[in-house]
Motif scaffolding. Sequence first.
Motif, PDB file in Angstrom:
ATOM      1  N   ALA A  45       0.839  -1.200   0.000  1.00  0.00           N
ATOM      2  CA  ALA A  45       0.000   0.000   0.000  1.00  0.00           C
ATOM      3  C   ALA A  45       0.874   1.250   0.000  1.00  0.00           C
ATOM      4  CB  ALA A  45      -0.935   0.001   1.212  1.00  0.00           C
ATOM      5  N   LEU A  49       1.375   4.303  -3.017  1.00  0.00           N
ATOM      6  CA  LEU A  49       0.792   5.606  -2.669  1.00  0.00           C
ATOM      7  C   LEU A  49       1.117   6.704  -3.687  1.00  0.00           C
ATOM      8  CD1 LEU A  49      -0.820   7.342  -0.695  1.00  0.00           C
ATOM      9  CD2 LEU A  49       1.272   7.713   0.603  1.00  0.00           C
ATOM     10  N   HIS A  50       2.388   6.951  -3.913  1.00  0.00           N
ATOM     11  CA  HIS A  50       2.735   8.021  -4.848  1.00  0.00           C
ATOM     12  C   HIS A  50       2.512   7.591  -6.296  1.00  0.00           C
ATOM     13  CE1 HIS A  50       4.581   9.740  -1.270  1.00  0.00           C
ATOM     14  NE2 HIS A  50       4.616  10.886  -1.899  1.00  0.00           N
TER      15      HIS A  50
ATOM     16  N   LEU B   6      -4.771   6.287  -1.284  1.00  0.00           N
ATOM     17  CA  LEU B   6      -4.666   6.948   0.007  1.00  0.00           C
ATOM     18  C   LEU B   6      -5.494   6.206   1.057  1.00  0.00           C
ATOM     19  CD1 LEU B   6      -3.366   9.650   1.064  1.00  0.00           C
ATOM     20  CD2 LEU B   6      -5.646  10.588   0.871  1.00  0.00           C
ATOM     21  N   ARG B   7      -6.729   5.837   0.673  1.00  0.00           N
ATOM     22  CA  ARG B   7      -7.567   5.075   1.608  1.00  0.00           C
ATOM     23  C   ARG B   7      -6.943   3.739   1.923  1.00  0.00           C
ATOM     24  NH1 ARG B   7     -13.967   5.888   1.147  1.00  0.00           N
ATOM     25  NH2 ARG B   7     -13.933   8.102   0.680  1.00  0.00           N
ATOM     26  N   VAL B   9      -3.746   3.095   2.081  1.00  0.00           N
ATOM     27  CA  VAL B   9      -2.680   3.320   3.060  1.00  0.00           C
ATOM     28  C   VAL B   9      -3.284   3.544   4.449  1.00  0.00           C
ATOM     29  CG1 VAL B   9      -0.892   4.949   3.797  1.00  0.00           C
ATOM     30  CG2 VAL B   9      -0.935   4.127   1.441  1.00  0.00           C
ATOM     31  N   LEU B  13      -2.351   1.179   7.521  1.00  0.00           N
ATOM     32  CA  LEU B  13      -1.679   1.705   8.721  1.00  0.00           C
ATOM     33  C   LEU B  13      -2.545   1.508   9.962  1.00  0.00           C
ATOM     34  CD1 LEU B  13       0.006   4.993   7.391  1.00  0.00           C
ATOM     35  CD2 LEU B  13       1.073   2.775   7.808  1.00  0.00           C
ATOM     36  N   VAL B  19      -2.923   2.348  16.500  1.00  0.00           N
ATOM     37  CA  VAL B  19      -3.036   3.348  15.433  1.00  0.00           C
ATOM     38  C   VAL B  19      -4.479   3.363  14.943  1.00  0.00           C
ATOM     39  CG1 VAL B  19      -2.277   4.055  13.127  1.00  0.00           C
ATOM     40  CG2 VAL B  19      -0.628   3.080  14.744  1.00  0.00           C
ATOM     41  N   ARG B  22      -7.797   8.086  12.703  1.00  0.00           N
ATOM     42  CA  ARG B  22      -7.323   9.467  12.604  1.00  0.00           C
ATOM     43  C   ARG B  22      -5.821   9.538  12.465  1.00  0.00           C
ATOM     44  NH1 ARG B  22     -10.676  14.014  15.746  1.00  0.00           N
ATOM     45  NH2 ARG B  22     -12.685  13.349  14.975  1.00  0.00           N
ATOM     46  N   ARG B  26      -3.665  10.931   9.322  1.00  0.00           N
ATOM     47  CA  ARG B  26      -2.640  11.961   9.455  1.00  0.00           C
ATOM     48  C   ARG B  26      -1.310  11.472   8.871  1.00  0.00           C
ATOM     49  NH1 ARG B  26       1.014  12.781  13.401  1.00  0.00           N
ATOM     50  NH2 ARG B  26       0.103  11.219  14.780  1.00  0.00           N
ATOM     51  N   LEU B  27      -0.947  10.237   9.169  1.00  0.00           N
ATOM     52  CA  LEU B  27       0.323   9.701   8.679  1.00  0.00           C
ATOM     53  C   LEU B  27       0.301   9.548   7.151  1.00  0.00           C
ATOM     54  CD1 LEU B  27       1.107   6.966  11.376  1.00  0.00           C
ATOM     55  CD2 LEU B  27       1.879   9.348  11.300  1.00  0.00           C
ATOM     56  N   ALA B  28      -0.838   9.114   6.619  1.00  0.00           N
ATOM     57  CA  ALA B  28      -0.939   8.895   5.174  1.00  0.00           C
ATOM     58  C   ALA B  28      -0.781  10.220   4.418  1.00  0.00           C
ATOM     59  CB  ALA B  28      -2.278   8.236   4.832  1.00  0.00           C
ATOM     60  N   TYR B  29      -1.437  11.275   4.897  1.00  0.00           N
ATOM     61  CA  TYR B  29      -1.305  12.570   4.223  1.00  0.00           C
ATOM     62  C   TYR B  29       0.103  13.132   4.405  1.00  0.00           C
ATOM     63  CZ  TYR B  29      -6.137  13.111   2.772  1.00  0.00           C
ATOM     64  OH  TYR B  29      -7.334  12.964   2.143  1.00  0.00           O
ATOM     65  N   TRP B  30       0.670  12.896   5.573  1.00  0.00           N
ATOM     66  CA  TRP B  30       2.056  13.333   5.783  1.00  0.00           C
ATOM     67  C   TRP B  30       2.966  12.678   4.746  1.00  0.00           C
ATOM     68  CZ3 TRP B  30       6.424  10.471   6.940  1.00  0.00           C
ATOM     69  CH2 TRP B  30       7.569  11.215   7.254  1.00  0.00           C
ATOM     70  N   LEU B  31       2.795  11.366   4.574  1.00  0.00           N
ATOM     71  CA  LEU B  31       3.601  10.619   3.598  1.00  0.00           C
ATOM     72  C   LEU B  31       3.434  11.175   2.199  1.00  0.00           C
ATOM     73  CD1 LEU B  31       3.441   6.741   3.918  1.00  0.00           C
ATOM     74  CD2 LEU B  31       5.442   8.221   3.953  1.00  0.00           C
ATOM     75  N   LEU B  32       2.184  11.454   1.871  1.00  0.00           N
ATOM     76  CA  LEU B  32       1.874  11.946   0.524  1.00  0.00           C
ATOM     77  C   LEU B  32       2.577  13.269   0.257  1.00  0.00           C
ATOM     78  CD1 LEU B  32       0.035  10.904  -1.753  1.00  0.00           C
ATOM     79  CD2 LEU B  32      -1.705  12.463  -0.923  1.00  0.00           C
ATOM     80  N   ASN B  33       2.791  14.043   1.310  1.00  0.00           N
ATOM     81  CA  ASN B  33       3.444  15.342   1.135  1.00  0.00           C
ATOM     82  C   ASN B  33       4.965  15.257   1.200  1.00  0.00           C
ATOM     83  OD1 ASN B  33       1.170  16.951   0.717  1.00  0.00           O
ATOM     84  ND2 ASN B  33       0.697  16.949   2.898  1.00  0.00           N
TER      85      ASN B  33
END
Lengths: 197, 197
Positions: A45, A49-50, B6-7, B9, B13, B19, B22, B26-33
């Motif tokens: 997963a 992601l990217h 994203l979902r 991931v 997680l 975990v 929420r 948060r971790l998934a969006y952090w990773l994406l950025n």
Amino acid sequence: MGADPLRRVVAQLSRFPGVGQRTATRLAYWLLNQPADVAAEISDALAALHRESTRCGVCFDVTSADPCNRCSDPGRDARIICVVERPQDIPAIERTGGFRGRYHVLGGALAPLDGVGPEQLRVRELLSRLSDAAIEEVLVATDPDVEGDATALYLARMIKPSGVRVTRLAHGVSVGTELEFADQSSVARALENRREL
Amino acid sequence: MGADPLRRVVAQLSRFPGVGQRTATRLAYWLLNQPADVAAEISDALAALHRESTRCGVCFDVTSADPCNRCSDPGRDARIICVVERPQDIPAIERTGGFRGRYHVLGGALAPLDGVGPEQLRVRELLSRLSDAAIEEVLVATDPDVEGDATALYLARMIKPSGVRVTRLAHGVSVGTELEFADQSSVARALENRREL
């Protein structure tokens, strides 16, 4: 022991914000005690992601399809656009079940001192969406902080001359809370009590 | 949107204990950025975990080499073996810098009511290591709870007839705390004050 697979997992999991050495160690041993499939599925997963994520060319949400499923869903109300700062704000609105329109991800909020002006946000893209005559309302759901409020006022000034209604999430969301982390019922009330700008 | 990367991931997680949805979001969006490398490196480490991990045939720690680096390190004291319940207890001892001997991972503690007897643990393997005349002391570092204490007494009874000294971690580790999560200074004091069984 730099190549030790367990230490490597601990080191990698520690990169996540808020995940310290102890938590990473606990998670790594937990993983090791699970069937190998669990680590493999989490790994897959993350690897995808990217590779499989893109931005919707309409709303700029993170998605695997462009346009995204929400923008291409005929069941959603095309008359109202909810403007959010970040993609992760969208689930906070969706969870309430109180909004069935479309979204627009600005990519942040106005912060002149940090060099974030309208050009750094997707304001132009929002305004061009308003040329669609179907759109009757723009609901500004930026965070209830100085930057979010300034962004809302700026958007209201830019949009109102075109005759589109501009509303703002009510202050059901407690001041200082980032929308992403607001509790569901506050967000729901904020949706109901949205006010004209 | 089941295939949404994203979902996916977030869902993966969320499988980690502690975990929630929420945190995972948060971790998934952090990773994406982050640059794509970050997710790729975490993913690779997880994928390698089971593939490259094995058990040391001497001490039964999780390792990438058999025998493990500690068991084959001539700089470590071969006269003393520290017995722990789980592999993750070893770093708790190592962090103190107060022990330079070898280890033995029992694989748990005696718990007759749960069907865990000496045969379910690596007791036989420990006893066979004691045939090495170099070994002078077995330091039992099982958890300071009923099962850990019972295991320590059992091992003392089995080992003492062979003339090897059997010691126990002192009660610097507060009762009820699992060794894995004990603070470093308590573990250090427990090492210093280990007592004869």
